[in-house]
Enzyme design. Structure first.
Site, mmCIF file in Angstrom:
data_model
loop_
_atom_site.group_PDB
_atom_site.id
_atom_site.type_symbol
_atom_site.label_atom_id
_atom_site.label_comp_id
_atom_site.label_asym_id
_atom_site.label_seq_id
_atom_site.Cartn_x
_atom_site.Cartn_y
_atom_site.Cartn_z
ATOM 1 N N GLN A 41 -8.095 -1.273 2.146
ATOM 2 C CA GLN A 41 -9.150 -0.883 2.857
ATOM 3 C C GLN A 41 -10.011 -1.862 3.196
ATOM 4 O O GLN A 41 -10.851 -2.931 3.237
ATOM 5 C CB GLN A 41 -9.687 -0.685 4.782
ATOM 6 C CG GLN A 41 -8.252 -0.363 5.738
ATOM 7 C CD GLN A 41 -8.357 -1.309 6.311
ATOM 8 O OE1 GLN A 41 -9.036 -2.275 6.228
ATOM 9 N NE2 GLN A 41 -6.934 -1.838 6.864
ATOM 10 N N SER A 65 -2.673 -4.017 -1.103
ATOM 11 C CA SER A 65 -1.742 -4.092 -0.120
ATOM 12 C C SER A 65 -2.239 -5.855 -0.174
ATOM 13 O O SER A 65 -3.742 -5.706 0.403
ATOM 14 C CB SER A 65 -1.629 -3.584 1.278
ATOM 15 O OG SER A 65 -0.772 -3.773 1.863
ATOM 16 N N THR A 70 14.239 -7.584 -8.270
ATOM 17 C CA THR A 70 13.418 -9.187 -8.709
ATOM 18 C C THR A 70 12.189 -9.304 -7.829
ATOM 19 O O THR A 70 12.339 -8.813 -6.725
ATOM 20 C CB THR A 70 14.845 -10.302 -8.189
ATOM 21 O OG1 THR A 70 15.793 -9.321 -8.621
ATOM 22 C CG2 THR A 70 14.402 -11.193 -8.552
ATOM 23 N N HIS A 92 -1.736 -7.785 3.005
ATOM 24 C CA HIS A 92 -1.611 -8.368 4.317
ATOM 25 C C HIS A 92 -3.234 -7.944 5.110
ATOM 26 O O HIS A 92 -3.525 -8.024 6.330
ATOM 27 C CB HIS A 92 -0.439 -7.649 4.844
ATOM 28 C CG HIS A 92 -0.120 -6.423 5.086
ATOM 29 N ND1 HIS A 92 -0.277 -6.093 6.839
ATOM 30 C CD2 HIS A 92 -0.122 -5.515 4.883
ATOM 31 C CE1 HIS A 92 -0.264 -4.007 6.320
ATOM 32 N NE2 HIS A 92 0.092 -4.357 5.160
ATOM 33 N N ASN A 123 -9.712 3.446 6.716
ATOM 34 C CA ASN A 123 -8.815 1.995 8.157
ATOM 35 C C ASN A 123 -9.008 2.031 9.442
ATOM 36 O O ASN A 123 -8.815 1.381 9.866
ATOM 37 C CB ASN A 123 -7.501 2.081 7.469
ATOM 38 C CG ASN A 123 -6.630 3.682 7.811
ATOM 39 O OD1 ASN A 123 -6.786 4.607 6.970
ATOM 40 N ND2 ASN A 123 -5.885 3.999 8.694
ATOM 41 N N CYS A 125 -0.990 1.930 11.865
ATOM 42 C CA CYS A 125 0.623 2.634 11.355
ATOM 43 C C CYS A 125 1.123 3.614 11.790
ATOM 44 O O CYS A 125 2.435 4.038 11.922
ATOM 45 C CB CYS A 125 0.220 3.299 10.491
ATOM 46 S SG CYS A 125 -0.947 1.381 9.332
ATOM 47 N N GLY A 174 0.809 -1.769 -0.277
ATOM 48 C CA GLY A 174 -0.007 -0.046 0.001
ATOM 49 C C GLY A 174 0.886 1.300 0.180
ATOM 50 O O GLY A 174 0.527 2.194 -0.593
ATOM 51 N N THR A 175 2.149 1.057 1.208
ATOM 52 C CA THR A 175 3.098 2.651 0.692
ATOM 53 C C THR A 175 3.358 2.973 -0.336
ATOM 54 O O THR A 175 3.127 3.688 -0.990
ATOM 55 C CB THR A 175 3.583 2.351 1.945
ATOM 56 O OG1 THR A 175 2.966 1.855 3.218
ATOM 57 C CG2 THR A 175 4.767 3.329 2.004
HETATM 58 N N1 PLP Z 1 -3.333 2.956 2.981
HETATM 59 C C1 PLP Z 1 -4.308 1.848 3.630
HETATM 60 C C2 PLP Z 1 -5.647 2.611 3.623
HETATM 61 C C3 PLP Z 1 -3.949 0.934 4.822
HETATM 62 O O1 PLP Z 1 -4.965 1.256 5.893
HETATM 63 C C4 PLP Z 1 -2.878 0.820 5.096
HETATM 64 C C5 PLP Z 1 -1.987 -0.375 6.118
HETATM 65 O O2 PLP Z 1 -1.390 0.004 6.576
HETATM 66 C C6 PLP Z 1 -2.035 0.993 3.151
HETATM 67 C C7 PLP Z 1 -1.912 2.170 3.024
HETATM 68 C C8 PLP Z 1 -0.142 0.791 4.168
HETATM 69 O O3 PLP Z 1 0.176 -0.337 2.904
HETATM 70 P P1 PLP Z 1 1.578 -1.350 3.985
HETATM 71 O O4 PLP Z 1 0.814 -1.594 4.468
HETATM 72 O O5 PLP Z 1 1.054 -2.169 2.642
HETATM 73 O O6 PLP Z 1 2.338 -0.327 3.008
#
Ligand code: PLP
Length: 386
Positions: A184, A204, A242, A206, A156, A331, A76-77
């Protein structure tokens, strides 16, 4: 009642989720069998490359998009950073104005702050007390020099669903690129990428019982977007490095488990969990308020305010009993900064900011567990109340 650490699964499925056993199996098989580098010419490489493309195909098909519109990356990031910074850099000749909201994930907000440092102008749209965004705010903020609108699909911290379809319709009449962070929402509700005229979308793995550190950016065909990482020719030169094949295969497996039918069944189950939780709290005489927009929210997230109860204290007490919930977004965990999402909803001074917790349901939670958790939560809130 005390939940023992052994029978307690975390009531905690928004910050991350446990891996599904089938995901672990696929990842382990991939690591053993397909260890080749997908870019290598020999058969180990070719076999790995075939798996990589099968994963891409499955994910794209499920979303109703083209395979090469999926760019695998670290999650996500990275997707948010690539979408936002990439669009700004490539469109700066047309304008330097960007629209977002005050309730985005830090991966979006901090990308915006970085761009402000480079001379871009960012409008952070406010939300109402329920955390809802008015489409009229987006319309009023749009300018001829607006190059990007980045608005999350679902928040989130509250689970609120934002009016993505209406914003997409609005942007059909405007050249600005439309990005949405759907991290989310993925696997919880259908994502209508084409119908909603979405150009860029962040995902993302996870959050859907897949591995951490893997995800993808959906990029509409024909939209040019510079890469953030430069190097090898992976992902059609759009994301060098990779490929993490085992994680990608795990993500594809996790996605395949979230069929529309499975999403619907899970949503119904989480609604039952939420009803049980709220009924138990009411039966025990607990004063509780739901933060957010009950009519437009994801089924698995509940943001609850307990007036007169410190959320930090509540969290610690529950943790000692084996139940894991959170205050706002994990986060930003580790720091005691108040939630910027709640601040945007009720203002910085409002006591709700220090009295709210997020409960989230997910794969593995059972009704018996939620009942036990609800009792524990009620008792702990009553014992903590000033
Ligand atoms: N965006 C949202 C709405 C999230 O809830 C998260 C979760 O951590 C992220 C971005 C970041 O994703 P990642 O943990 O895969 O970098």
């Amino acid at each position: 009642y005390t939940l023992s650490l052994h029978d307690a699964l975390p009531i905690y499925h928004a910050a991350t989720t446990p891996l599904h056993p089938e995901v672990i199996k696929v990842m382990s098989e991939t690591m053993q069998t397909f260890f080749g580098n997908p870019s290598s010419i020999h058969h180990y490489g070719r076999d790995a490359h075939t798996q990589l493309e099968l994963a891409r195909q499955a994910i794209a098909q499920q979303l109703g998009v083209k395979e090469h519109e999926i760019i695998f990356n670290s999650g996500g990031t990275e997707s948010d950073n690539t979408a936002i910074i990439g669009t700004a850099l490539s469109k700066q000749a047309q304008g330097k104005h960007i629209i977002t909201t005050q309730i985005e994930h830090p991966a979006v907000i901090e990308s915006m702050r970085y761009l402000e440092g480079l001379g871009f102008e960012v409008t952070y749209l406010p939300v109402d007390q329920k955390g809802q965004l008015a489409v009229s705010e987006v319309e009023a903020a749009l300018r001829p020099d607006t190059i990007l609108v980045s608005i999350m699909t679902a928040n989130n911290e509250t689970g609120n669903l934002l009016p993505i379809a209406e914003i997409g319709a609005l942007l059909r009449e405007h050249p600005a690129v439309f990005h949405t962070d759907a991290v989310q929402a993925y696997g919880k509700i259908p994502l209508e990428i084409n119908e909603n005229s979405i150009d860029l979308l962040s995902i993302s793995a996870h959050k859907i019982n897949g591995p951490k550190g893997i995800g993808f950016l959906y990029k509409r065909d024909g939209l040019s977007l510079p890469a953030l990482l430069h190097g090898g020719e992976q992902e059609e030169k759009r994301r060098a490095g990779t490929e993490n094949l085992a994680a990608i295969m795990g993500m594809a497996k996790a996605a395949s488990l979230h069929t529309p039918e499975a999403q619907q069944a899970a949503a119904e189950q989480y609604q039952t969990f939420a009803d049980v939780l709220m009924d138990t709290l009411a039966a025990q005489g607990v004063d509780v308020q739901l933060n957010g927009d009950p009519a437009h929210k994801l089924p698995h997230i509940l943001n609850l305010r307990f007036p007169g109860v410190s959320s930090d204290l509540l969290l610690m007490k529950l943790d000692l009993k084996g139940a894991a919930i959170s205050t706002g977004s994990a986060c930003t965990a580790g720091n005691v900064e108040p939630s910027h999402v709640l601040e945007a909803m009720v203002g910085k001074e409002h006591p709700a900011i220090r009295e709210s917790v997020r409960v989230s349901f997910g794969y593995g939670n059972t009704l018996a567990e939620i009942e036990a958790f609800a009792q524990l939560l009620a008792e702990t809130v009553l014992a903590t109340k000033k």
